[in-house]
Every structure is written in C-alpha cells, then in structure tokens.
Scaffold this active site. Structure first.
Site, PDB file in Angstrom:
ATOM      1  N   ASP A 183      35.051  35.669  37.792  1.00 42.15           N
ATOM      2  CA  ASP A 183      34.525  36.600  36.972  1.00 42.15           C
ATOM      3  C   ASP A 183      33.865  37.811  37.908  1.00 42.15           C
ATOM      4  O   ASP A 183      33.137  37.757  38.740  1.00 42.15           O
ATOM      5  CB  ASP A 183      33.562  36.268  35.995  1.00 42.15           C
ATOM      6  CG  ASP A 183      32.943  37.589  35.220  1.00 42.15           C
ATOM      7  OD1 ASP A 183      32.805  38.549  35.645  1.00 42.15           O
ATOM      8  OD2 ASP A 183      32.774  37.463  33.837  1.00 42.15           O
ATOM      9  N   HIS A 184      34.984  38.831  38.403  1.00 41.98           N
ATOM     10  CA  HIS A 184      34.480  39.588  39.634  1.00 41.98           C
ATOM     11  C   HIS A 184      33.134  40.301  39.352  1.00 41.98           C
ATOM     12  O   HIS A 184      32.377  40.855  40.503  1.00 41.98           O
ATOM     13  CB  HIS A 184      35.737  40.445  39.747  1.00 41.98           C
ATOM     14  CG  HIS A 184      35.563  41.736  39.067  1.00 41.98           C
ATOM     15  ND1 HIS A 184      35.994  41.809  37.399  1.00 41.98           N
ATOM     16  CD2 HIS A 184      34.985  43.132  39.064  1.00 41.98           C
ATOM     17  CE1 HIS A 184      35.839  42.970  37.072  1.00 41.98           C
ATOM     18  NE2 HIS A 184      35.376  44.099  38.008  1.00 41.98           N
ATOM     19  N   HIS A 246      32.308  39.280  31.336  1.00 40.91           N
ATOM     20  CA  HIS A 246      31.297  40.150  32.094  1.00 40.91           C
ATOM     21  C   HIS A 246      29.940  40.268  31.384  1.00 40.91           C
ATOM     22  O   HIS A 246      28.986  40.084  32.007  1.00 40.91           O
ATOM     23  CB  HIS A 246      32.017  41.674  32.606  1.00 40.91           C
ATOM     24  CG  HIS A 246      33.312  41.517  33.118  1.00 40.91           C
ATOM     25  ND1 HIS A 246      33.780  40.552  33.983  1.00 40.91           N
ATOM     26  CD2 HIS A 246      34.442  42.311  32.917  1.00 40.91           C
ATOM     27  CE1 HIS A 246      34.935  40.675  34.484  1.00 40.91           C
ATOM     28  NE2 HIS A 246      35.393  42.065  33.577  1.00 40.91           N
TER      29      HIS A 246
HETATM   30  C1  BG6 Z   1      38.428  43.805  34.292  1.00 40.87           C
HETATM   31  C2  BG6 Z   1      38.911  44.362  32.849  1.00 40.87           C
HETATM   32  O1  BG6 Z   1      37.945  42.491  34.157  1.00 40.87           O
HETATM   33  O2  BG6 Z   1      37.132  44.726  34.479  1.00 40.87           O
HETATM   34  C3  BG6 Z   1      39.186  45.788  32.904  1.00 40.87           C
HETATM   35  O3  BG6 Z   1      40.110  43.708  32.565  1.00 40.87           O
HETATM   36  C4  BG6 Z   1      38.149  46.532  33.347  1.00 40.87           C
HETATM   37  O4  BG6 Z   1      39.755  46.253  31.724  1.00 40.87           O
HETATM   38  C5  BG6 Z   1      37.416  46.039  34.620  1.00 40.87           C
HETATM   39  O5  BG6 Z   1      38.491  47.892  33.577  1.00 40.87           O
HETATM   40  C6  BG6 Z   1      36.077  46.773  35.034  1.00 40.87           C
HETATM   41  O6  BG6 Z   1      35.638  46.158  36.344  1.00 40.87           O
HETATM   42  P1  BG6 Z   1      34.748  47.246  37.052  1.00 40.87           P
HETATM   43  O7  BG6 Z   1      34.590  46.500  38.253  1.00 40.87           O
HETATM   44  O8  BG6 Z   1      35.372  48.428  37.577  1.00 40.87           O
HETATM   45  O9  BG6 Z   1      33.681  47.408  36.250  1.00 40.87           O
END
Ligand code: BG6
Length: 485
Positions: A183-184, A246
């Site tokens: 989960d980045h 997230h």
């Molecule tokens: C991803 C989603 O996990 O996270 C995307 O699939 C989203 O739809 C993205 O745009 C958002 O990540 P960040 O790091 O740009 O907030």
C-alpha cells in the site's frame, strides 16, 4: 556482498516499472542506499522486447520520473548493464523454467548467492494467481532463508472472498513473512511520521481521544481523472480504489493504541485491533453513512460505459468502537477530478468548556484544529486563537505552521516506492499490509459496496471537475452540525 538480490518484475513492460520501480531503484542507488552491484533486475512480460529496447524504455522513465536527475547522478550505466528482459507468457510453465535458468546464469555471472529472489507482481491482478502457481510449480519458490520474497501490488482481491483466495494461494508457496503487500501510502514519509508525531511527543497523546477530539476528517483529493485506467477503474470505483486500502491504512495509524515497541508485529497488531473495532455499516445503512459521486464527464471518458454508475467520489462516516474513540465520528472522503491534489488529516478538538469572554467574542473563538498534511506542501499545522494586537480586545485564529521543506534538506520528499523497495530488500515488512489487515478491510468495505449496488444506495451525486465534490457531501456533514475543514 551477501546482501545481493535479483529483483524480478512480472508485468515489466507496464507503467509501474517505468514510472515508479526503476526510478526508485535509481534514486536509491544514487543516494548510496543500494550499490548497483547489489541488485540485478529481470523484467518478465509478454511484450516483444529485447534487453536493449527494454533498457532504453526504462531509461526514459528514469529521466522523466526519478527524484534524482540523470545529470546529477551518472550511475545509470552501472544499473542498466544489470537489467535483463525475459519475454514469456504468464500461463506457460516453459517461460518459468527458462526464467529459472536465466536466474541461475545471472547468479553465476554476477556473483549473487543462490535463491535471493524478489518477485514483484506488477501484472494486471487477474494474473496474480497464475504467476504464483507457476512460480511454485517451477520450483522457484524453494525457501532459502527469508527468500524468495514476493511483492503484490494493489488491488489485493476485489472483495473479501477473492482476497482470502489470493492469500490461500500465496500461503501455499510462501510464509507470511516472505509476502509484501504494497500500500504505497505507507511508504510516504509523512504517513510514517504519524507514528513519530503521536508516539515521539508527549503533548499530543493525552488529548488524542474522545474526551478532547470532536471529529477527525481525512481527505484524499486528486485533480486528475481516471486517465487511461477505465478498464480497472470501472470495476473498482473509489471505494475499492482508495478507501479499502489507503484511507483505512491512514485511519489505523491515526487511531491505534501506542504499540509496545517499533517492531513490525507490535505495530501491525495494533493496526489490526482498529480494523476489528470499526463499526460495520450494513448495506441498508449506506444511505446514512455515505455519499457517492461521479464527476461530470466521467461517462464520456475513453473505455467508460455511457451509463456507468461507478463512483469517482465518496464520503464515509465511521465509528471506532473502543474506549478511546467511542462516539467520535470519522469522516473519510476521496475523489478524482477535484479542485486540487491534497491529502490531509484534520483533527478538530472540542470547544472550550466555558467561554469566559464577553458574549460578543463568542463568534471570534474558533476550534483548535490540527492539520497533518500528507501531500503536497507536507507539514503539520495547528490552529489556535490569539489576541489580535491593539488597544481593543479581539480574538483571531492563527496557524502555527511546520513545513518539511523549510526545515529539511529534501525539497522533494523521497518517493514512497524508494522506501518500500529498500524495506523489501532489507526484509522489513512493517510498512506492508498483513493478511489479516487486508481481510478485515474488505470485511468492512464489502457491505458498503453491496449497499451502493442495491436499492437503498444513496443516489449518485454529480459534481463538476475542479470542485470539492458534490453538494451532497457538504449537506451530509452539515446534517451532523459540522463542516469540512
Ligand atoms: C492509487 C490509486 O493506489 O493511488 C490511484 O489506484 C490514485 O487511483 C493513487 O491516483 C494516488 O496515489 P498518490 O500517491 O498520488 O496520492
């Protein structure tokens, strides 16, 4: 030596490899966290490429997306020469046998100890089980210490049932400690800072509970639409795309009890307790607890059905049934094509118990609000009241502002993937989602998805691109006598 690994990316011709994975590896190398000789990269995909064309594609990605520029750091050739492309069909066992031979030859040539593989699944998710089963049957999953490790990109399943199935397939060949579910958001510095902010300071934790907190709001807004991802997004929608992972992960870090130490087990155990304590929302309650919206023009996006009811915006109110948070509402909201990209958590504290100032000052006293700004303009901001200078008595809210880039040398914070890839290589799973977390998150989200698909769903509210979401979102929180912070 000894730390060396082979990083095998399945789905290597896709966007993630080019935009995130390889640029992150490049930055790690440039900053000395990952000497180029400690890693070899094998890209596995169906696309017809050879080593040179694959390397060229990756170099473009590094030039465009890496935090550190190729002018600043000249190490690309050292990385590039250790990148190999392997074309293969995911469902063909022969491709994995060839991969095995390739890995053996790389180990020999580059002096990498046997079996230290990191398998990174960046394919479309419906291929995950095929790849895992084939890795297993070709003998590539034979355990050597804590290797091989397997990394799974989101989405991890489409619902509870498919997540359990995927966990079962994984556990056939890998132990839990070998599995890294990405989960980045957990790789973002500001998200990790939630732990330091809460548990590295003495002054916030005593007020971090139902006695002092009125409500907590979490916003993940994006200005972009769905781009070219209609195929995925039409099925996922905002609940599965942003809330199941997230937003719930952020929620656990903001609300969990202090872990007894900084070990992955202690931290993840506390997160799980929160996920277990979230009060479930039955399908029939979705009207009272959620808002769903869609941006104007979504149905005209390429690949989207002209009748699509997929939500690109959502609000979710939830409660955590434990001693600390009983009765405190949490408002989570996320949407695409909103006014600007911003992720923040706002903690609104309760009003002062008694206003001792004359009546006319009542309206001048604002609530204390703490903003944990995750991105961009990363920082922490606290709103409190002061006396306006002058002969008269007047009260104004002011903001005490800490911004990372004002204080620290990083003008751009490291990308989440840099941290996560380094942790995978070092074998630290703290910032990854454990199987029970994933399953509990789906257990909570599934009935809401069902509610949204059923008769008792809140109506789909349309909103203009560049706005803060539909009017229904403001009305929703207003019904509770509150507003978005
Ligand atoms: C991803 C989603 O996990 O996270 C995307 O699939 C989203 O739809 C993205 O745009 C958002 O990540 P960040 O790091 O740009 O907030």
């Amino acid at each position: 030596m000894g730390e060396r690994v082979i990083f095998v990316i399945f789905g290597a011709s896709g966007d993630l490899t080019k935009r995130k994975l390889v640029p992150a590896i490049f930055s790690l190398t440039c900053e000395g966290f990952l000497p180029p000789e400690d890693i070899a990269i094998v890209g596995f995909a169906r696309t017809d490429l050879d080593n040179d064309s694959f390397r060229r594609e990756l170099f473009k990605g590094v030039e465009n997306y890496s935090r550190i520029s190729t002018a600043q750091c000249r190490l690309w050739p050292n990385i590039s020469e250790r990148i190999v492309y392997h074309r293969g069909d995911y469902g063909d066992i022969k491709a994995y046998e060839e991969l095995k031979n390739l890995l053996n030859s790389i180990e020999e040539k580059l002096d990498i100890p046997g079996g230290r593989y990191i398998f990174y699944l960046a394919t479309p998710p419906d291929l995950y089980s095929t790849v895992i089963e084939h890795l297993g049957s070709s003998g590539l999953t034979r355990k050597m210490g804590s290797f091989p490790r397997i990394v799974i990109e989101k989405p991890f399943g489409y619902n509870l049932k498919s997540a359990i199935e995927l966990n079962n397939i994984l556990h056939k060949y890998f132990r839990e400690e070998q599995i890294y579910r990405i989960d980045h958001y957990l790789g973002k510095d500001t998200v990790q800072d939630l732990l330091v902010f809460r548990f590295g300071n003495a002054i916030f934790e005593p007020v971090w509970n139902r006695n002092y907190v009125d409500n907590i709001q979490m916003t993940v807004a994006e200005s972009e639409g769905i781009g070219t991802r209609a195929g995925y997004y039409e099925k996922a929608g905002v609940l599965k795309d942003m809330f199941q992972n997230h937003l719930l992960q952020l929620l656990t870090l903001v609300t969990m009890e202090p872990p007894i130490d900084f070990s992955e087990k202690s931290i993840r155990d506390e997160k799980v307790k929160i996920l277990r304590a979230i009060r479930s929302i039955e399908p029939s309650q979705s009207y009272n607890y959620t808002v769903r919206g869609q941006y104007a023009g979504y149905r005209e996006e390429r690949g989207v059905s002209p009748h699509s009811n997929t939500a690109t915006f959502g609000v979710l109110k939830l409660y955590i049934d434990n001693w600390r948070w009983q009765g405190v509402p949490f408002y989570l909201r996320s949407g695409k094509r909103m006014k600007e990209k911003m992720t923040y958590i706002a903690v609104r504290f309760k009003d002062v118990p008694h206003i001792m100032f004359p009546y006319k000052f009542r309206d001048q006293i604002s609530s204390n609000i703490l903003y944990l700004w995750i991105q961009p303009n990363e920082g922490i901001r606290l709103q409190f009241n002061v006396k306006r200078p002058g002969m008269e008595m007047n009260i104004s809210p002011v903001i005490m502002d800490f911004t990372y880039s004002d204080v620290f040398e990083y003008k751009v914070l490291p990308d989440a993937y840099e941290r996560l890839i380094l942790d995978i290589i070092n074998g630290d799973p703290t910032l990854f989602t454990r199987n029970d977390e994933i399953e509990l998150a789906w257990r909570f989200i599934d009935p809401i998805v069902e509610g949204w698909e059923g008769k008792e769903s809140p109506p789909l509210a349309f909103y203009e691109g560049g706005s803060l979401g539909p009017k229904e979102s403001d009305d929703f929180i207003l019904r509770d006598g509150r507003n978005w912070l």
